[in-house]
Design a protein around this motif. Structure first.
Motif, PDB file in Angstrom:
ATOM      1  N   LEU A  63      -5.584 -14.478   1.079  1.00 39.80           N
ATOM      2  CA  LEU A  63      -5.575 -13.065   1.431  1.00 39.80           C
ATOM      3  C   LEU A  63      -4.134 -12.592   1.576  1.00 39.80           C
ATOM      4  CD1 LEU A  63      -8.095 -14.469   3.239  1.00 39.80           C
ATOM      5  CD2 LEU A  63      -8.484 -12.057   3.755  1.00 39.80           C
ATOM      6  N   GLY A  64      -3.813 -11.465   0.961  1.00 38.90           N
ATOM      7  CA  GLY A  64      -2.536 -10.801   1.152  1.00 38.90           C
ATOM      8  C   GLY A  64      -2.724  -9.659   2.129  1.00 38.90           C
ATOM      9  N   LEU A  65      -2.087  -9.748   3.299  1.00 38.30           N
ATOM     10  CA  LEU A  65      -2.283  -8.769   4.366  1.00 38.30           C
ATOM     11  C   LEU A  65      -0.942  -8.239   4.846  1.00 38.30           C
ATOM     12  CD1 LEU A  65      -4.834 -10.808   6.530  1.00 38.30           C
ATOM     13  CD2 LEU A  65      -5.357  -9.274   4.619  1.00 38.30           C
ATOM     14  N   PHE A  66      -0.982  -7.178   5.651  1.00 36.76           N
ATOM     15  CA  PHE A  66       0.222  -6.658   6.294  1.00 36.76           C
ATOM     16  C   PHE A  66      -0.050  -6.516   7.785  1.00 36.76           C
ATOM     17  CE2 PHE A  66      -2.364  -3.237   4.663  1.00 36.76           C
ATOM     18  CZ  PHE A  66      -2.490  -2.371   5.729  1.00 36.76           C
ATOM     19  N   GLY A  67       0.981  -6.737   8.582  1.00 37.64           N
ATOM     20  CA  GLY A  67       0.821  -6.624  10.023  1.00 37.64           C
ATOM     21  C   GLY A  67      -0.129  -7.668  10.562  1.00 37.64           C
ATOM     22  N   THR A  68      -0.775  -7.341  11.657  1.00 41.83           N
ATOM     23  CA  THR A  68      -1.764  -8.238  12.261  1.00 41.83           C
ATOM     24  C   THR A  68      -3.125  -7.586  12.144  1.00 41.83           C
ATOM     25  OG1 THR A  68      -0.137  -9.049  13.839  1.00 41.83           O
ATOM     26  CG2 THR A  68      -2.438  -9.500  14.331  1.00 41.83           C
ATOM     27  N   MET A  69      -3.879  -7.968  11.138  1.00 42.53           N
ATOM     28  CA  MET A  69      -5.192  -7.372  10.942  1.00 42.53           C
ATOM     29  C   MET A  69      -6.244  -8.027  11.814  1.00 42.53           C
ATOM     30  SD  MET A  69      -5.139  -6.351   6.892  1.00 42.53           S
ATOM     31  CE  MET A  69      -6.450  -5.142   7.145  1.00 42.53           C
ATOM     32  N   GLY A  70      -5.926  -9.198  12.343  1.00 42.23           N
ATOM     33  CA  GLY A  70      -6.738  -9.766  13.402  1.00 42.23           C
ATOM     34  C   GLY A  70      -7.866 -10.686  13.015  1.00 42.23           C
ATOM     35  N   PHE A  71      -8.090 -10.912  11.711  1.00 39.45           N
ATOM     36  CA  PHE A  71      -9.218 -11.759  11.310  1.00 39.45           C
ATOM     37  C   PHE A  71      -9.060 -13.187  11.846  1.00 39.45           C
ATOM     38  CE2 PHE A  71      -8.773  -8.784   7.578  1.00 39.45           C
ATOM     39  CZ  PHE A  71      -9.805  -7.949   7.957  1.00 39.45           C
ATOM     40  N   GLU A  91      -4.119 -16.962   4.727  1.00 44.96           N
ATOM     41  CA  GLU A  91      -3.606 -15.594   4.693  1.00 44.96           C
ATOM     42  C   GLU A  91      -2.086 -15.602   4.559  1.00 44.96           C
ATOM     43  OE1 GLU A  91      -3.018 -14.388   9.384  1.00 44.96           O
ATOM     44  OE2 GLU A  91      -4.776 -13.637   8.338  1.00 44.96           O
ATOM     45  N   ASN A  92      -1.574 -14.646   3.803  1.00 45.86           N
ATOM     46  CA  ASN A  92      -0.141 -14.430   3.627  1.00 45.86           C
ATOM     47  C   ASN A  92       0.176 -13.042   4.163  1.00 45.86           C
ATOM     48  OD1 ASN A  92       0.854 -16.775   1.699  1.00 45.86           O
ATOM     49  ND2 ASN A  92      -1.182 -16.140   1.031  1.00 45.86           N
ATOM     50  N   VAL A  93       0.960 -12.975   5.218  1.00 43.66           N
ATOM     51  CA  VAL A  93       1.164 -11.731   5.939  1.00 43.66           C
ATOM     52  C   VAL A  93       2.600 -11.239   5.800  1.00 43.66           C
ATOM     53  CG1 VAL A  93       1.013 -10.573   8.171  1.00 43.66           C
ATOM     54  CG2 VAL A  93      -0.587 -12.423   7.620  1.00 43.66           C
ATOM     55  N   VAL A  94       2.739  -9.998   5.363  1.00 44.75           N
ATOM     56  CA  VAL A  94       4.015  -9.296   5.407  1.00 44.75           C
ATOM     57  C   VAL A  94       3.946  -8.356   6.604  1.00 44.75           C
ATOM     58  CG1 VAL A  94       5.583  -7.733   4.205  1.00 44.75           C
ATOM     59  CG2 VAL A  94       4.319  -9.470   2.926  1.00 44.75           C
ATOM     60  N   GLU A  95       4.915  -8.443   7.483  1.00 45.88           N
ATOM     61  CA  GLU A  95       4.806  -7.738   8.764  1.00 45.88           C
ATOM     62  C   GLU A  95       4.669  -6.232   8.599  1.00 45.88           C
ATOM     63  OE1 GLU A  95       7.253  -7.150  12.950  1.00 45.88           O
ATOM     64  OE2 GLU A  95       7.937  -8.607  11.491  1.00 45.88           O
ATOM     65  N   GLN A 118      -6.670  -8.551  -1.364  1.00 46.57           N
ATOM     66  CA  GLN A 118      -5.490  -7.760  -1.007  1.00 46.57           C
ATOM     67  C   GLN A 118      -5.915  -6.607  -0.104  1.00 46.57           C
ATOM     68  OE1 GLN A 118      -2.378  -9.765  -3.349  1.00 46.57           O
ATOM     69  NE2 GLN A 118      -2.351  -8.331  -1.635  1.00 46.57           N
ATOM     70  N   ALA A 119      -5.222  -6.459   1.013  1.00 48.33           N
ATOM     71  CA  ALA A 119      -5.487  -5.348   1.921  1.00 48.33           C
ATOM     72  C   ALA A 119      -4.761  -4.098   1.440  1.00 48.33           C
ATOM     73  CB  ALA A 119      -5.038  -5.705   3.332  1.00 48.33           C
ATOM     74  N   VAL A 120      -5.345  -2.936   1.739  1.00 48.52           N
ATOM     75  CA  VAL A 120      -4.728  -1.647   1.417  1.00 48.52           C
ATOM     76  C   VAL A 120      -4.861  -0.740   2.632  1.00 48.52           C
ATOM     77  CG1 VAL A 120      -4.744   0.386  -0.090  1.00 48.52           C
ATOM     78  CG2 VAL A 120      -5.275  -1.876  -1.038  1.00 48.52           C
ATOM     79  N   GLU A 121      -3.743  -0.153   3.049  1.00 51.82           N
ATOM     80  CA  GLU A 121      -3.726   0.789   4.166  1.00 51.82           C
ATOM     81  C   GLU A 121      -4.362   2.107   3.739  1.00 51.82           C
ATOM     82  OE1 GLU A 121      -2.916   0.612   7.237  1.00 51.82           O
ATOM     83  OE2 GLU A 121      -2.535   2.658   7.878  1.00 51.82           O
ATOM     84  N   VAL A 122      -4.992   2.808   4.673  1.00 53.26           N
ATOM     85  CA  VAL A 122      -5.702   4.047   4.356  1.00 53.26           C
ATOM     86  C   VAL A 122      -4.769   5.073   3.708  1.00 53.26           C
ATOM     87  CG1 VAL A 122      -5.354   5.037   6.663  1.00 53.26           C
ATOM     88  CG2 VAL A 122      -7.268   5.817   5.249  1.00 53.26           C
ATOM     89  N   GLY A 123      -3.508   5.098   4.115  1.00 55.75           N
ATOM     90  CA  GLY A 123      -2.574   6.044   3.541  1.00 55.75           C
ATOM     91  C   GLY A 123      -2.251   5.766   2.089  1.00 55.75           C
ATOM     92  N   ASN A 124      -2.583   4.594   1.608  1.00 54.72           N
ATOM     93  CA  ASN A 124      -2.302   4.212   0.216  1.00 54.72           C
ATOM     94  C   ASN A 124      -3.543   4.126  -0.653  1.00 54.72           C
ATOM     95  OD1 ASN A 124      -0.208   1.923   1.905  1.00 54.72           O
ATOM     96  ND2 ASN A 124       0.548   3.734   0.861  1.00 54.72           N
ATOM     97  N   ILE A 125      -4.718   4.240  -0.057  1.00 53.35           N
ATOM     98  CA  ILE A 125      -5.939   3.966  -0.813  1.00 53.35           C
ATOM     99  C   ILE A 125      -6.151   4.981  -1.937  1.00 53.35           C
ATOM    100  CG2 ILE A 125      -7.486   5.270   0.714  1.00 53.35           C
ATOM    101  CD1 ILE A 125      -8.213   1.898  -1.076  1.00 53.35           C
ATOM    102  N   ALA A 126      -5.746   6.242  -1.734  1.00 58.86           N
ATOM    103  CA  ALA A 126      -5.950   7.243  -2.781  1.00 58.86           C
ATOM    104  C   ALA A 126      -5.155   6.896  -4.028  1.00 58.86           C
ATOM    105  CB  ALA A 126      -5.549   8.632  -2.264  1.00 58.86           C
ATOM    106  N   GLU A 127      -3.912   6.458  -3.846  1.00 59.35           N
ATOM    107  CA  GLU A 127      -3.095   6.089  -4.994  1.00 59.35           C
ATOM    108  C   GLU A 127      -3.649   4.861  -5.704  1.00 59.35           C
ATOM    109  OE1 GLU A 127       1.601   5.733  -6.152  1.00 59.35           O
ATOM    110  OE2 GLU A 127       1.020   5.280  -4.081  1.00 59.35           O
TER     111      GLU A 127
END
Length: 452
Positions: A63-71, A91-95, A118-127
């Motif tokens: 999993l490619g994640l950002f921050g602490t998603m908590g799983f 998991e591979n986390v970029v802070e 791969q995780a996607v932040e809500v602010g980026n999902i439209a793009e």
């Protein structure tokens, strides 16, 4: 490490105690060459996370994640591995999302170097939906996925025009108003959450009216609200349309709701009822620590930030009331690239991690509010409490707010527009500029950035 963020960030918890996971996502100002696995990499400490072999005949799902998603922190990986002994999760986390997202775009564009999930932040999902949807699996067809489990607007955010749902929602940030009961009482305002909510029910202008009443008897050195950015974000998040219309056109300058929100925030600033700080900056943190404001727009994760920046004696002095109108601040999605090494196993994992049962567990431990409405009636949500708000039924309050969030178009440059309206706009009114001057500065800055 902390970095100032735009209003799509959120907080997580640790063992029931909240902490911060802020996410910046201004792709326009970050190098596209940033490595996807740079920063805070954490693959669980076992072997090469890029390998599909987990050792001893196991398959490693990455999993490619950002921050602490908590799983991992909530024990979900361990639980899944126990249920599926042939699977190892890494998991591979970029802070920071400001580093994660441009690299993700780069890898999707080249269709290489991607993790299984791969995780996607809500602010980026439209793009991602608009430009990279064909690179991602349609998760609506994954086994165990039921569209009706999710809030309609959350599901639609990750759905392409041709009906492919390329991301499953993890969490959301339904907004309420967090307020200091003691400061309200000192200013002669009611402190009961039901009475407080009635003061501004249905209209953000009523909230500003309450602010005027507060300032008449405000405890010395305090303002009613924390920041202009917090207020304008809350107002705009409750609109059915803000920066883009349903066709994808930029309408922030012609949409009256945007100008109305700007003007109302400017009015609050001109009347001295709003702090002059930018959220998530050290000076803003100090206003929390020193009890310098009485209320703020507040999704569930904000309670963790409040706790982290408050003095110990602030516990129990806060409460939560429904907002004038509901909006959303925060949330992420999990996607599965078509070029992933373990597509089938990745889809199974994503379906399980985002199922209502797991979202409820994540909320209980990490404070990430479920995007699956099927989890709202679970004991983990209905019985939720928080140290800062005492006996307030926060799960019930945020659930009610979540059900009223409008379905709102999100455009690829939402964050650039939001930043311009706050950092180059309403904040200037607190520094002596007129609302007209601030609007002109904001729109010029935004238009310049949109043209880049």
């Amino acid at each position: 490490m902390r970095a100032r963020t735009l209003p799509f960030s959120r907080q997580r918890t640790n063992g029931g105690k909240l902490f911060t996971r802020k996410a910046l996502a201004i792709a326009a100002v970050v190098s596209m060459g940033t490595g996807l696995l740079a920063g805070c990499a954490d693959d669980g400490g076992d072997g090469d996370s890029d390998s599909s072999s987990g050792g001893e005949g196991k398959t490693t799902v990455t999993l490619g994640l950002f921050g602490t998603m908590g799983f991992k922190e909530a024990g979900l990986y361990a639980e899944y591995e126990k249920l599926n002994p042939d699977i190892k999760i890494a998991e591979n986390v970029v802070e920071r999302n400001e580093n994660y997202y441009p690299a993700l775009l780069n890898h999707l564009t080249t269709n290489s170097g991607l993790q299984d999930v791969q995780a996607v932040e809500v602010g980026n999902i439209a793009e991602i939906v608009a430009t990279q949807g064909d690179k991602l699996e349609d998760l609506s067809k994954a086994e165990g996925v039921n569209k009706s489990d999710w809030l309609e607007w959350k599901w639609e955010q990750a759905t392409t025009k041709d009906g492919q749902t390329i991301g499953l929602g993890t969490d959301i940030g339904p907004m309420a108003i967090c307020y200091r009961k003691d400061l309200f009482e000192k200013a002669g305002l009611p402190s009961d959450r039901a009475e407080v909510a009635k003061l501004w029910e249905g209209d953000w202008a009523k909230l500003v009216d309450v602010g005027e009443d507060y300032q008449k008897k405000a405890p010395k050195g305090t303002t009613f609200l924390d920041s202009p950015g917090g207020l304008i974000n809350a107002i705009l998040s409750s609109e059915e349309e803000r920066f883009y219309d349903a066709s994808g056109e930029v309408v922030y300058k012609t949409n009256p709701a945007v100008k109305d929100a700007f003007d109302l925030t400017a009015e609050a600033a001109e009347k001295g009822m709003i702090g002059a700080q930018t959220q998530f900056q050290p000076s803003w943190d100090q206003t929390i620590s020193n009890n310098k404001f009485a209320a703020m727009a507040c999704p569930p994760w904000m309670l963790g930030y409040i706790k982290g920046k408050s003095q110990p004696d602030a516990a129990g002095k806060w409460d939560v009331a429904l907002p004038p109108r509901s909006g959303n601040w925060g949330g992420s999605f999990l996607t599965v690239p078509k070029s992933a090494k373990n597509v089938d196993e990745a889809k199974k994992l994503v379906a399980w991690l985002t199922a209502p049962e797991q979202q409820a567990k994540l909320f209980k431990v990490q404070g990430s509010f479920p995007s699956a409405q099927a989890a709202f009636d679970s004991p983990e949500v209905t019985g939720a409490k928080n140290d800062m708000t005492g006996d307030a039924p926060i799960g019930e309050i945020f659930s009610e707010a979540a059900r009223q969030i409008p379905v709102q178009p999100i455009g690829p440059k939402d964050q650039i527009i939001q930043q311009g309206l706050t950092d180059n706009g309403v904040i200037l009114v607190t520094k002596g500029k007129s609302a007209e001057e601030a609007w002109e500065t904001a729109t010029k800055t935004i238009d310049n950035n949109l043209d880049k």
